[in-house]
Design a protein around this motif. Structure first.
Motif, PDB file in Angstrom:
ATOM      1  N   MET A 160     -44.442  94.462  33.489  1.00 58.55           N
ATOM      2  CA  MET A 160     -43.134  94.756  32.545  1.00 58.55           C
ATOM      3  C   MET A 160     -43.271  93.790  31.459  1.00 58.55           C
ATOM      4  O   MET A 160     -43.345  92.646  31.756  1.00 58.55           O
ATOM      5  CB  MET A 160     -41.976  94.851  33.322  1.00 58.55           C
ATOM      6  CG  MET A 160     -40.724  95.238  32.476  1.00 58.55           C
ATOM      7  SD  MET A 160     -39.244  95.214  33.623  1.00 58.55           S
ATOM      8  CE  MET A 160     -38.957  96.748  33.902  1.00 58.55           C
ATOM      9  N   ASP A 161     -42.767  93.987  30.211  1.00 54.28           N
ATOM     10  CA  ASP A 161     -42.755  93.233  29.306  1.00 54.28           C
ATOM     11  C   ASP A 161     -41.805  92.308  29.542  1.00 54.28           C
ATOM     12  O   ASP A 161     -40.533  92.329  30.156  1.00 54.28           O
ATOM     13  CB  ASP A 161     -42.072  94.151  27.993  1.00 54.28           C
ATOM     14  CG  ASP A 161     -41.730  93.257  26.592  1.00 54.28           C
ATOM     15  OD1 ASP A 161     -42.902  92.638  26.127  1.00 54.28           O
ATOM     16  OD2 ASP A 161     -40.663  93.073  26.503  1.00 54.28           O
ATOM     17  N   ALA A 200     -38.839  93.165  37.479  1.00 54.65           N
ATOM     18  CA  ALA A 200     -39.851  94.367  37.395  1.00 54.65           C
ATOM     19  C   ALA A 200     -39.361  95.685  38.549  1.00 54.65           C
ATOM     20  O   ALA A 200     -39.947  96.924  38.454  1.00 54.65           O
ATOM     21  CB  ALA A 200     -41.541  94.165  37.453  1.00 54.65           C
ATOM     22  N   GLY A 201     -38.543  95.275  39.639  1.00 54.50           N
ATOM     23  CA  GLY A 201     -38.299  96.189  40.555  1.00 54.50           C
ATOM     24  C   GLY A 201     -38.984  95.981  41.724  1.00 54.50           C
ATOM     25  O   GLY A 201     -39.035  97.113  42.351  1.00 54.50           O
ATOM     26  N   LYS A 202     -39.339  94.858  42.259  1.00 52.27           N
ATOM     27  CA  LYS A 202     -40.277  95.032  43.527  1.00 52.27           C
ATOM     28  C   LYS A 202     -39.340  95.593  44.571  1.00 52.27           C
ATOM     29  O   LYS A 202     -39.689  96.189  45.357  1.00 52.27           O
ATOM     30  CB  LYS A 202     -40.646  93.699  43.694  1.00 52.27           C
ATOM     31  CG  LYS A 202     -41.659  93.085  42.824  1.00 52.27           C
ATOM     32  CD  LYS A 202     -42.091  91.534  43.148  1.00 52.27           C
ATOM     33  CE  LYS A 202     -41.165  90.591  42.951  1.00 52.27           C
ATOM     34  NZ  LYS A 202     -41.031  89.887  41.650  1.00 52.27           N
ATOM     35  N   GLY A 203     -38.135  94.851  44.627  1.00 60.42           N
ATOM     36  CA  GLY A 203     -37.278  95.223  45.924  1.00 60.42           C
ATOM     37  C   GLY A 203     -36.703  96.970  45.672  1.00 60.42           C
ATOM     38  O   GLY A 203     -36.906  97.667  46.983  1.00 60.42           O
ATOM     39  N   LYS A 252     -34.090  91.098  30.458  1.00 61.70           N
ATOM     40  CA  LYS A 252     -32.721  92.070  30.720  1.00 61.70           C
ATOM     41  C   LYS A 252     -32.386  92.617  31.976  1.00 61.70           C
ATOM     42  O   LYS A 252     -31.147  92.493  32.353  1.00 61.70           O
ATOM     43  CB  LYS A 252     -32.879  92.889  29.379  1.00 61.70           C
ATOM     44  CG  LYS A 252     -32.061  92.501  28.463  1.00 61.70           C
ATOM     45  CD  LYS A 252     -31.653  94.025  27.364  1.00 61.70           C
ATOM     46  CE  LYS A 252     -33.127  94.271  26.687  1.00 61.70           C
ATOM     47  NZ  LYS A 252     -33.339  95.340  25.748  1.00 61.70           N
ATOM     48  N   ARG A 253     -33.437  93.376  32.475  1.00 59.32           N
ATOM     49  CA  ARG A 253     -33.060  93.863  33.558  1.00 59.32           C
ATOM     50  C   ARG A 253     -32.674  93.106  34.623  1.00 59.32           C
ATOM     51  O   ARG A 253     -31.869  93.463  35.661  1.00 59.32           O
ATOM     52  CB  ARG A 253     -34.611  94.697  34.257  1.00 59.32           C
ATOM     53  CG  ARG A 253     -34.769  95.851  33.137  1.00 59.32           C
ATOM     54  CD  ARG A 253     -35.583  96.901  34.154  1.00 59.32           C
ATOM     55  NE  ARG A 253     -34.878  97.533  35.157  1.00 59.32           N
ATOM     56  CZ  ARG A 253     -35.281  97.496  36.307  1.00 59.32           C
ATOM     57  NH1 ARG A 253     -36.482  96.936  36.806  1.00 59.32           N
ATOM     58  NH2 ARG A 253     -34.473  98.157  37.327  1.00 59.32           N
ATOM     59  N   LEU A 254     -33.212  91.982  34.929  1.00 56.19           N
ATOM     60  CA  LEU A 254     -32.753  90.780  35.739  1.00 56.19           C
ATOM     61  C   LEU A 254     -31.350  90.517  35.804  1.00 56.19           C
ATOM     62  O   LEU A 254     -30.657  90.513  36.650  1.00 56.19           O
ATOM     63  CB  LEU A 254     -33.910  89.634  35.542  1.00 56.19           C
ATOM     64  CG  LEU A 254     -33.898  88.552  36.796  1.00 56.19           C
ATOM     65  CD1 LEU A 254     -34.579  89.472  38.062  1.00 56.19           C
ATOM     66  CD2 LEU A 254     -34.910  87.647  36.552  1.00 56.19           C
TER      67      LEU A 254
END
Lengths: 493, 493
Positions: free
Chosen positions: B154-155, B52-55, B161-163
């Protein structure tokens, strides 16, 4: 918890007559004021073991109040109508309107206590139910319902005796005695009930709806104390004061009646036989060394807290404990004014950072209790801050206890005369003079304020995991041995 | 919970550039102000599924802030030092000083969530741990630590996919991606994790430390939303505002960014085939009759809540439900202004007294949600009162749900144009004219305020036991059938 409620609280007939005259007049005034304003409702929840006089208290309050504006809300076994709906429904149905006073027998605490004492609820389920209760009570408070939660405290044997008498007496009047806990007839069952009640009182004493534990052995004291609590609440409600919203912490439902201090129950003149001292000291120290070097201790840890009057002998006692410990595995923390680093962080930070590793010992020469002692008495902390500290401290110590640490707390008590003698001694001996500061003399003038703060501290923070030990310390040797013995016995248990 | 976070939230490159310019300037101003005052510390807790983009969020905040006054606090597996002490110790040790900002990855929620998702904690133990957390967070708040608790939503498929991409990209940079939930690789395990997270968010969103669920699919929207939340908190802290102390209830951590309403996700033009309507209506009504006369229903009970826009067709829909019920066993409650009796008691009293007996049906045509809709929008309730209502309502409905009642809640939505058409129709037809009041026209002017209040209401009160159903109601027949079908299916399940 509530050690001080177990001390004898009595009133003479004359004292009671005076208190009653005062209460009657003021209660009526405050009651009419509240009735006229229609802004707040009052609920007096009267709980306690059978025989403590719940029914008598209700009758007495009726005598003192205008009975048109009072209603009794009494709950026993649910009726069919009640059984057909959620458990909370019957309490909602009977909610007194604003301006009125409800006297509640068998409140929502009853069913919970019963199920817990009958072991139908495990610890977690009980805790959850208590939290849910806290939320409901908070909601009532925010909606203008003032709750007075009373637990009538009475020694079990005494309660049984009074109960037997009450049954006879009431039999003659053909009026049934109020028996709430019929299922708990056996002494063991009653002990479980009292345990569950203490747990409940410890966990549900919030800032908005704290429990008041009222000593009930003397009916005069009991009734005057309840009347006084009701009067305070009515007066606050009439003045439009909302209970503190800042905190869920334990507040002090202090009665204006005189309360004995916990020190009054101690025999400060206790002395140890000086000849046997050295030998017993060595023996206890040896046991302490053994217990803290045993293999099992590595997964545990020991946190010792020393509080007490100035010049009560904390330092010398700590030395006797320290001597028995491995110097690589203990640390003594004196508590001075906070540093800049510490001031920039939450209050408990400086104690958290000194939590020992498992297998180590931390000795606190004064501690986190500063907030509810010196900071409270000297006004360094605002009331809402020291009031919430009770619950935060209980939480902190519970976290230590639940992760395997042993928390042992001592209050070293000396008499005012003994303190004076020690101060003078310090003034005279040059090598002791550094130990005496002008603060010590100033604190001495506030002796009774400190004693009241200490009594409330012990009432509110002597928990099952981390109980306080009061130490009679006029005789230093007696005090040292009692401290060592307490530590050793807790470690060995 | 947080249905609206699942709607698409996007920002164009231009919108983001404008937001970023605004944020950078104001964040720095507010940050220096807070640093100078040294009165408050800020902790931004960044949680969410992996991917989800924590970093990325942390990096972005470093770009926007003065990095001398920020620290990253990142927690993974405990070190030996940490393992040797209670679990909370490492968070205490790293507590940022007043004036500073801590960006926290792997906060205290992490271990709890993990143990719950791995089924190492049962419901009661989890609930207790959450309550303990609430108390700690409240203590921090009262000690001047502002918590911003963020969950990046996030879905799952998208996150995976993003991961995958992130791993590649970060591989090239030889920098490890932040993988918090390595043990939850299987989709089923992840579903359990999300469940536990939702439960946590539902239960630990308090007035002082509410969760903010931030839609994270679009990195631009995500970063701007987090920046905006931080800015609001910094500005409040700089202004010396303490978070509301009056309530533990759920507050609204509203971002100033535009948020889509839940209605925007509905296709209001949905229509039912008029020829098949009558037949399907009868079939559903028959099933409803069967379900509510079945033997098992006697131990249950049904509570139906109808809310929606004015003229959305609540009355007609209720009629179709009512027709299928035994007239001795249901009651329709219209909600008008409170009576004197009701005004004299807590808000929920008038709904509690109408809780049906088990085996009966209560239909509420408007309900306890008035407090967070009309009373909020019209200012009849103070913010602290409607804010705490979310949690009180959740508690109320949970009590119903846990004692066997089925709570089914509907929001009937129509478009502004359709409403206008229906208002005009009512004006024209004499027998409908009584249905239209000046209030209706006034409410219409506040359409967007009502829509925002509705969105937040559904976000905060769509619980697992009592979910909301949104009903597209421009076509009355479609709406009636959807309502009936939902009730029947929940009853039959």
């Amino acid at each position: 918890m509530f050690e001080s409620a177990r001390l004898p609280h009595v009133m003479t007939r004359e004292e009671f007559a005076a208190a009653e005259a005062r209460l009657r007049e003021r209660l009526l005034d405050a009651q009419f004021e509240v009735a006229e304003q229609k802004r707040a409702a009052i609920m007096v929840l009267i709980n306690g073991s059978d025989g403590a006089g719940k029914g008598e208290v209700v009758n007495r309050l009726y005598d003192w109040l205008d009975d048109h504006l009072v209603e009794t809300l009494s709950y026993g076994e649910p009726t069919d109508e009640e059984r057909a709906r959620p458990g909370a429904w019957r309490y909602w149905r009977d909610m007194p309107a604003k301006g009125r006073i409800g006297l509640v027998l068998g409140s929502w605490h009853h069913r919970l206590l019963r199920n817990r004492a009958l072991r139908r609820l495990d610890k977690n389920a009980y805790d959850n139910a208590l939290e849910e209760m806290i939320r409901s009570e908070e909601m009532l408070r925010l909606e203008g319902v003032h709750l007075i939660k009373i637990w009538l405290q009475m020694d079990d044997a005494e309660a049984q005796k009074r109960l037997a008498k009450l049954r006879e007496f009431d039999g003659a009047l053909r009026r049934p005695a109020v028996i709430e806990w019929a299922e708990f007839d056996a002494p063991k069952a009653r002990a479980r009930l009292i345990d569950a009640a203490l747990e409940m009182i410890e966990k549900t004493s919030t800032g908005g709806a704290p429990w008041a534990v009222v000593p009930a052995s003397d009916p005069r004291y009991r009734d005057a104390a309840v009347g006084d609590l009701l009067l305070q609440t009515l007066q606050q409600a009439a003045a439009g004061a909302e209970p503190s919203h800042r905190t869920r912490a334990i507040a002090a439902p202090a009665s204006a009646l005189p309360r004995p201090s916990l020190v009054s129950a101690l025999d400060l003149s206790r002395k140890h036989d000086p000849d046997a001292y050295a030998q017993e000291l060595r023996a206890l120290q040896r046991r302490l060394t053994e217990a803290t070097t045993a293999k099992g201790f590595r997964d545990s840890g020991l946190v010792l807290v020393f509080e007490g009057n100035d010049a009560a002998g904390k330092g010398g006692t700590i030395r006797r404990v320290r001597e028995a410990l491995d110097p690589r595995r203990f640390r003594v923390h004196g508590v001075a004014a906070p540093t800049d680093e510490e001031r920039a962080r939450p209050y408990l930070w400086r104690f958290w950072r000194n939590v020992p590793r498992r297998g180590d010992v931390a000795i606190f020469d004064r501690s986190w209790y500063g907030r509810v002692l010196v900071e409270r008495v000297e006004g360094f902390a605002a009331p809402e801050d020291w009031m919430r500290a009770y619950q935060e401290i209980n939480d902190f110590e519970r976290q230590l206890g639940e992760t395997g640490y042993l928390v042992v707390k001592f209050w070293l008590a000396i008499s005012q005369e003994e303190q004076l003698r020690r101060f003078q001694d310090r003034e005279e001996k040059p090598f002791k003079r550094y130990k005496l500061t002008p603060d010590d003399w100033r604190n001495r003038e506030k002796w009774s304020l400190y004693e009241a703060a200490m009594t409330e501290m012990i009432d509110r923070t002597s928990s099952r995991l981390a109980p306080w030990t009061m130490v009679e310390a006029n005789d230093k040797k007696y005090a040292r041995l009692k401290v060592l013995r307490t530590i050793v016995e807790r470690l060995e248990a």
